[in-house]
Design a protein around this motif. Structure first.
Motif, mmCIF file in Angstrom:
data_model
loop_
_atom_site.group_PDB
_atom_site.id
_atom_site.type_symbol
_atom_site.label_atom_id
_atom_site.label_comp_id
_atom_site.label_asym_id
_atom_site.label_seq_id
_atom_site.Cartn_x
_atom_site.Cartn_y
_atom_site.Cartn_z
ATOM 1 N N PRO A 63 -31.919 -19.575 15.589
ATOM 2 C CA PRO A 63 -32.742 -18.613 16.321
ATOM 3 C C PRO A 63 -34.197 -18.880 16.062
ATOM 4 O O PRO A 63 -34.570 -19.510 15.071
ATOM 5 C CB PRO A 63 -32.306 -17.268 15.724
ATOM 6 N N SER A 64 -35.049 -18.414 16.951
ATOM 7 C CA SER A 64 -36.481 -18.596 16.772
ATOM 8 C C SER A 64 -36.955 -17.855 15.549
ATOM 9 O O SER A 64 -36.612 -16.723 15.322
ATOM 10 C CB SER A 64 -37.223 -18.071 18.017
ATOM 11 N N SER A 65 -37.746 -18.527 14.731
ATOM 12 C CA SER A 65 -38.260 -17.886 13.519
ATOM 13 C C SER A 65 -39.581 -17.205 13.768
ATOM 14 O O SER A 65 -40.169 -16.623 12.881
ATOM 15 C CB SER A 65 -38.434 -18.947 12.417
ATOM 16 N N LEU B 214 -24.007 -7.569 20.575
ATOM 17 C CA LEU B 214 -24.101 -8.185 19.255
ATOM 18 C C LEU B 214 -23.047 -9.273 19.064
ATOM 19 O O LEU B 214 -23.337 -10.340 18.513
ATOM 20 C CB LEU B 214 -23.937 -7.112 18.173
ATOM 21 N N GLU B 215 -21.835 -9.025 19.526
ATOM 22 C CA GLU B 215 -20.779 -10.016 19.365
ATOM 23 C C GLU B 215 -20.985 -11.219 20.279
ATOM 24 O O GLU B 215 -20.434 -12.291 20.021
ATOM 25 C CB GLU B 215 -19.415 -9.373 19.618
ATOM 26 N N GLY B 216 -21.793 -11.030 21.324
ATOM 27 C CA GLY B 216 -22.072 -12.134 22.244
ATOM 28 C C GLY B 216 -23.245 -12.996 21.832
ATOM 29 O O GLY B 216 -23.543 -13.992 22.497
ATOM 30 N N GLN B 217 -23.927 -12.655 20.736
ATOM 31 C CA GLN B 217 -25.047 -13.455 20.249
ATOM 32 C C GLN B 217 -24.549 -14.762 19.645
ATOM 33 O O GLN B 217 -23.383 -14.882 19.276
ATOM 34 C CB GLN B 217 -25.836 -12.659 19.202
ATOM 35 N N PRO B 218 -25.429 -15.775 19.537
ATOM 36 C CA PRO B 218 -25.004 -17.058 18.941
ATOM 37 C C PRO B 218 -24.414 -16.902 17.544
ATOM 38 O O PRO B 218 -23.550 -17.683 17.140
ATOM 39 C CB PRO B 218 -26.312 -17.873 18.901
ATOM 40 N N GLU B 219 -24.857 -15.875 16.806
ATOM 41 C CA GLU B 219 -24.347 -15.666 15.455
ATOM 42 C C GLU B 219 -22.990 -14.964 15.434
ATOM 43 O O GLU B 219 -22.369 -14.848 14.377
ATOM 44 C CB GLU B 219 -25.342 -14.831 14.625
ATOM 45 N N SER B 220 -22.539 -14.483 16.591
ATOM 46 C CA SER B 220 -21.253 -13.765 16.696
ATOM 47 C C SER B 220 -21.127 -12.704 15.612
ATOM 48 O O SER B 220 -20.221 -12.737 14.772
ATOM 49 C CB SER B 220 -20.078 -14.750 16.608
ATOM 50 N N PHE C 247 -31.620 -3.013 21.771
ATOM 51 C CA PHE C 247 -30.524 -3.889 21.347
ATOM 52 C C PHE C 247 -31.080 -5.104 20.618
ATOM 53 O O PHE C 247 -30.545 -5.542 19.603
ATOM 54 C CB PHE C 247 -29.712 -4.342 22.561
ATOM 55 N N ARG C 248 -32.169 -5.647 21.155
ATOM 56 C CA ARG C 248 -32.789 -6.830 20.530
ATOM 57 C C ARG C 248 -33.357 -6.482 19.155
ATOM 58 O O ARG C 248 -33.252 -7.262 18.210
ATOM 59 C CB ARG C 248 -33.871 -7.379 21.449
ATOM 60 N N VAL D 30 -30.548 -6.729 11.809
ATOM 61 C CA VAL D 30 -29.345 -7.228 11.131
ATOM 62 C C VAL D 30 -29.560 -8.670 10.696
ATOM 63 O O VAL D 30 -29.222 -9.059 9.574
ATOM 64 C CB VAL D 30 -28.117 -7.117 12.052
ATOM 65 N N MET D 31 -30.147 -9.453 11.586
ATOM 66 C CA MET D 31 -30.392 -10.862 11.294
ATOM 67 C C MET D 31 -31.316 -11.002 10.090
ATOM 68 O O MET D 31 -31.086 -11.827 9.196
ATOM 69 C CB MET D 31 -31.008 -11.535 12.519
#
Length: 218
Positions: free
Chosen positions: A29-31, A96-102, A195-196, A202-203
């Protein structure tokens, strides 16, 4: 209603290893992204001020590595909500479950074990989750069960260390629960933005968890 059916019948990973391997090809993800812990339209006060959420330079591969402390718990996020907000919560979980981090979410309607005690299931979910999102709405404030969920999460981590994520929707700041006054909240004005912000929070916690673990090993 197609997305709702997909959400309820979404197959859960059979093991942590399957989740780990699914991240091996995911991009970092972008830092440089950052977001406010509440909407800029809500003026800061003594108990709820604006707080920036800046992403630390830890990649998605780091938090999903086989030795990541992320896997010490069964879930990344436990969602605390009232029954009347189920549709919004399902959208959040799907996001959230659809994000690259699942992100691994606990949704009581979907993930509770049939035949088990409700209180036991909740306590287990709280203890086995890294973060807790509390969707604070008028329905949440009027529901004793929601209060119980909130107190369970606060008992697990009473300090404001990023694990408890209050999200206010259609609630005046004066009605913000006193138990959470030392924790910044996200004010949901625009659903997509909120949502973002939840995802970023969380990230950030998982990134800091990995960083702390790495420092201890050094």
């Amino acid at each position: 209603a197609g997305w709702f059916r997909r959400l309820l019948h979404k197959p859960k990973p059979s093991s942590v290893e399957s989740l780990k391997s699914s991240h091996s090809a995911s991009s970092s993800p972008s830092s440089s992204s950052s977001s406010s812990a509440k909407s800029s339209s809500s003026s800061p006060g003594t108990s709820s001020a604006t707080s920036s959420i800046s992403m630390s330079p830890v990649s998605a591969l780091d938090i999903s590595a086989s030795d990541s402390p992320r896997w010490d718990k069964s879930y990344d996020v436990c969602i605390c909500h009232s029954e009347g907000d189920m549709e919004l919560v399902e959208e959040l979980v799907s996001y959230l479950e659809g994000q690259p981090e699942s992100f691994r979410c606990f949704l009581q309607l979907r993930d509770a074990v049939a035949g088990s005690a409700v209180v036991t299931e909740l306590c287990d979910a709280v203890q086995n989750s890294h973060c807790w999102v509390m969707l604070i709405t008028p329905g949440f404030l009027q529901d004793p069960w929601c209060r119980y969920q909130m107190h369970q999460a606060l008992a697990e981590a009473p300090m404001a260390n990023g694990r408890t994520i209050p999200v206010l929707k259609d609630v005046d700041r004066k009605d913000y629960p006193r138990e959470l006054r030392n924790i910044y909240y996200i004010y949901m004005a625009l659903k997509e933005k909120s949502f973002r912000q939840i995802r970023d929070t969380v990230m950030r916690y998982l990134q800091e968890l990995c960083q702390s673990s790495t420092k201890r090993m050094e």
